[in-house]
Design an enzyme around this catalytic site. Sequence first.
Site, PDB file in Angstrom:
ATOM      1  N   HIS A 131      -9.748 -17.878 -45.760  1.00 28.45           N
ATOM      2  CA  HIS A 131     -10.611 -17.494 -44.856  1.00 28.45           C
ATOM      3  C   HIS A 131     -11.937 -16.950 -45.142  1.00 28.45           C
ATOM      4  CE1 HIS A 131      -6.768 -17.965 -42.963  1.00 28.45           C
ATOM      5  NE2 HIS A 131      -6.246 -16.438 -43.379  1.00 28.45           N
ATOM      6  N   GLU A 147      -8.050  -4.961 -42.252  1.00 27.23           N
ATOM      7  CA  GLU A 147      -6.637  -5.178 -41.501  1.00 27.23           C
ATOM      8  C   GLU A 147      -6.049  -3.461 -41.738  1.00 27.23           C
ATOM      9  OE1 GLU A 147      -4.602  -8.994 -41.319  1.00 27.23           O
ATOM     10  OE2 GLU A 147      -4.643  -8.863 -43.332  1.00 27.23           O
ATOM     11  N   ASP A 190      17.871 -29.860 -42.652  1.00 24.63           N
ATOM     12  CA  ASP A 190      17.672 -28.968 -44.001  1.00 24.63           C
ATOM     13  C   ASP A 190      16.736 -30.053 -44.709  1.00 24.63           C
ATOM     14  OD1 ASP A 190      17.590 -28.444 -46.665  1.00 24.63           O
ATOM     15  OD2 ASP A 190      19.959 -28.157 -46.857  1.00 24.63           O
ATOM     16  N   ASP A 201      -4.356 -14.410 -50.673  1.00 22.82           N
ATOM     17  CA  ASP A 201      -3.798 -14.673 -49.188  1.00 22.82           C
ATOM     18  C   ASP A 201      -5.245 -14.887 -48.167  1.00 22.82           C
ATOM     19  OD1 ASP A 201      -2.177 -14.238 -47.076  1.00 22.82           O
ATOM     20  OD2 ASP A 201      -2.423 -12.374 -46.673  1.00 22.82           O
ATOM     21  N   LYS A 227      -5.447  -4.428 -46.730  1.00 25.15           N
ATOM     22  CA  LYS A 227      -4.562  -4.086 -45.697  1.00 25.15           C
ATOM     23  C   LYS A 227      -4.544  -2.765 -45.618  1.00 25.15           C
ATOM     24  CE  LYS A 227      -1.834  -8.351 -45.550  1.00 25.15           C
ATOM     25  NZ  LYS A 227      -2.284  -8.962 -44.448  1.00 25.15           N
ATOM     26  N   LYS A 229     -11.313 -19.893 -34.849  1.00 32.50           N
ATOM     27  CA  LYS A 229     -11.607 -18.776 -33.766  1.00 32.50           C
ATOM     28  C   LYS A 229     -13.119 -19.252 -33.303  1.00 32.50           C
ATOM     29  CE  LYS A 229      -9.395 -15.563 -36.907  1.00 32.50           C
ATOM     30  NZ  LYS A 229      -8.521 -14.520 -36.060  1.00 32.50           N
ATOM     31  N   HIS A 241      -6.913 -21.040 -40.210  1.00 37.46           N
ATOM     32  CA  HIS A 241      -6.897 -20.706 -38.615  1.00 37.46           C
ATOM     33  C   HIS A 241      -8.240 -19.976 -38.308  1.00 37.46           C
ATOM     34  CE1 HIS A 241      -5.343 -16.786 -39.779  1.00 37.46           C
ATOM     35  NE2 HIS A 241      -5.668 -16.306 -38.839  1.00 37.46           N
ATOM     36  N   ARG A 259      15.801 -25.413 -39.575  1.00 38.61           N
ATOM     37  CA  ARG A 259      17.353 -25.168 -40.346  1.00 38.61           C
ATOM     38  C   ARG A 259      18.348 -24.823 -38.974  1.00 38.61           C
ATOM     39  NH1 ARG A 259      17.939 -24.665 -46.409  1.00 38.61           N
ATOM     40  NH2 ARG A 259      19.930 -23.910 -45.940  1.00 38.61           N
TER      41      ARG A 259
HETATM   42  C1  BG6 Z   1      -3.227 -14.869 -42.719  1.00 37.04           C
HETATM   43  C2  BG6 Z   1      -2.598 -13.771 -43.740  1.00 37.04           C
HETATM   44  O1  BG6 Z   1      -3.579 -15.934 -43.103  1.00 37.04           O
HETATM   45  O2  BG6 Z   1      -4.124 -14.187 -41.920  1.00 37.04           O
HETATM   46  C3  BG6 Z   1      -2.285 -12.611 -43.342  1.00 37.04           C
HETATM   47  O3  BG6 Z   1      -1.482 -14.633 -44.460  1.00 37.04           O
HETATM   48  C4  BG6 Z   1      -3.266 -11.937 -42.234  1.00 37.04           C
HETATM   49  O4  BG6 Z   1      -1.907 -11.577 -44.276  1.00 37.04           O
HETATM   50  C5  BG6 Z   1      -3.758 -13.028 -41.339  1.00 37.04           C
HETATM   51  O5  BG6 Z   1      -2.825 -10.893 -41.811  1.00 37.04           O
HETATM   52  C6  BG6 Z   1      -5.176 -12.452 -40.573  1.00 37.04           C
HETATM   53  O6  BG6 Z   1      -5.424 -13.225 -39.597  1.00 37.04           O
HETATM   54  P1  BG6 Z   1      -6.227 -12.817 -38.362  1.00 37.04           P
HETATM   55  O7  BG6 Z   1      -6.276 -13.936 -37.466  1.00 37.04           O
HETATM   56  O8  BG6 Z   1      -5.246 -11.755 -37.761  1.00 37.04           O
HETATM   57  O9  BG6 Z   1      -7.484 -11.934 -38.874  1.00 37.04           O
END
Ligand code: BG6
Length: 479
Positions: free
Chosen positions: A234, A210, A87, A229, A328, A176, A172, A46
Amino acid sequence: MSFTADRLLLFGASGDLAQRMLLPSLCALHADRLVADDLVIVCTARSDFDDDGFRAFAHAALDTHLAASRRPAIDGFLRRLRYQPLDANATDQFQALADKVDGEGRGLAIFLSTAPSLFEPTIAGLAASGLAGERTRIGLEKPLGTSFETSARINDAVARAFPEERIFRIDHYLGKETVQNLLALRFANIFFEPLWNSAHIEHVQITVAETVGLEGRVGFYDGAGALRDMVQNHMLQLLALVAMEPPALYDATAVRDEKVKVLRCLRLVAPDETVTGQYAAGAIAGHAVPGYLDELGQPSDTETFVAIKAHLDNWRWKGVPFYLRTGKRLPERVTEIIVQFKPVPHSIFAGRGARTQPNRLVIGIQPQENITLSLMSKVPGLDREGIRLRSVPLDIRMPDAFAGPTRRIAYERLLLDLIEGDQTLFVRRDEVEAQWDWIDAIRASWADHGMAPQPYTAGSWGPTAAIALAAKNGVTWHE
Ligand code: BG6
């Protein structure tokens, strides 16, 4: 259809992910000449930039987030960038975007890193402006919905414009290096696989810990929580890679077929097999940190920690608990998988006073990339007072084993796979749906039983109930 895209269209280009990960990853690929010289990157968001304004913005992000060794490549990389403000809710603005993309060329790769509410209008806009043709593939960044139903809605909307072979759902963690190495460890070595089952494995632990807290993601995180999340995506992907049958090939269909079979075997979790927590004020590495509610600024029942005892109802894993734990504001940042083997069936050393300990395989995903196998060994000596045995680690430190090759961040790999069209490390719709099925059932059971997260002090390993969850079965979390 196989093609290497010569245009990349990046939605959400001024967002946090783009600044921290996407632009630095693309610049690294450019620096190492891994993308074609004529790849054009059209960025959109945007924010009201022109091309040069966005290049200055990207320059600042790269100065902050790109490794110093790659910075000399920044100027060349910036010349690839174009920018078009948009937008996504205004369908009539997509034509200008299509003009900026300027035809399909050899092929177009789109990467959508936007708020979930923008997915549907964006797909519609792409389709209406001719940007969803046969030589276009689309990458989707999480979160893709908050439940089976909402994710199905997004997937349906995407499917109206793109067939599954051209949809690349990103997790993601699959990008890794150490996660991919799980496959090499299991399937490029002969000795683990015969033992990789309920006859020889006592339990498995997967921890994703984390130290960070809310990190300013107030709107998103409080509506999600640790289960959705981290576990929904993951952790379940890690579990699937640990537990799946050997695929016949290393390709997108074979690997994903095996993963989805595992995900469909997840047993509904009983209420006493989950623990949730929310961090209260505490200290991490000697620094005081506020509690979740203080960071959020309002009351909330969102869990920032979850521990689950999961089961897979299939032949291979019957009776083997998979303990999953994520949170966390835990004491350290660590992602690791522990495979706890069973004791030897009979100890020939018992009569000589020695005790054997079961073998354990520790696969460190991050930050340490280590693989450690504990082996029993005899303590040297003449043994006049009995034989002594001790567990010693057989330790592989990946950075030492592979000092030469560059360690790449997940998005470098995933963006390149998107540009080149390899779906192996992307999540297929049936996997996502099996994941949501299981997660929705857990959330429903929390609601039915009125479960609220238990407080834990920031800097601790979560509520004590999480320790008890494992201890009930004589298991200790690996720390
Ligand atoms: C994300 C989450 O998908 O992965 C985050 O939304 C989290 O909350 C993150 O911190 C952790 O990724 P990584 O690669 O730092 O372990």
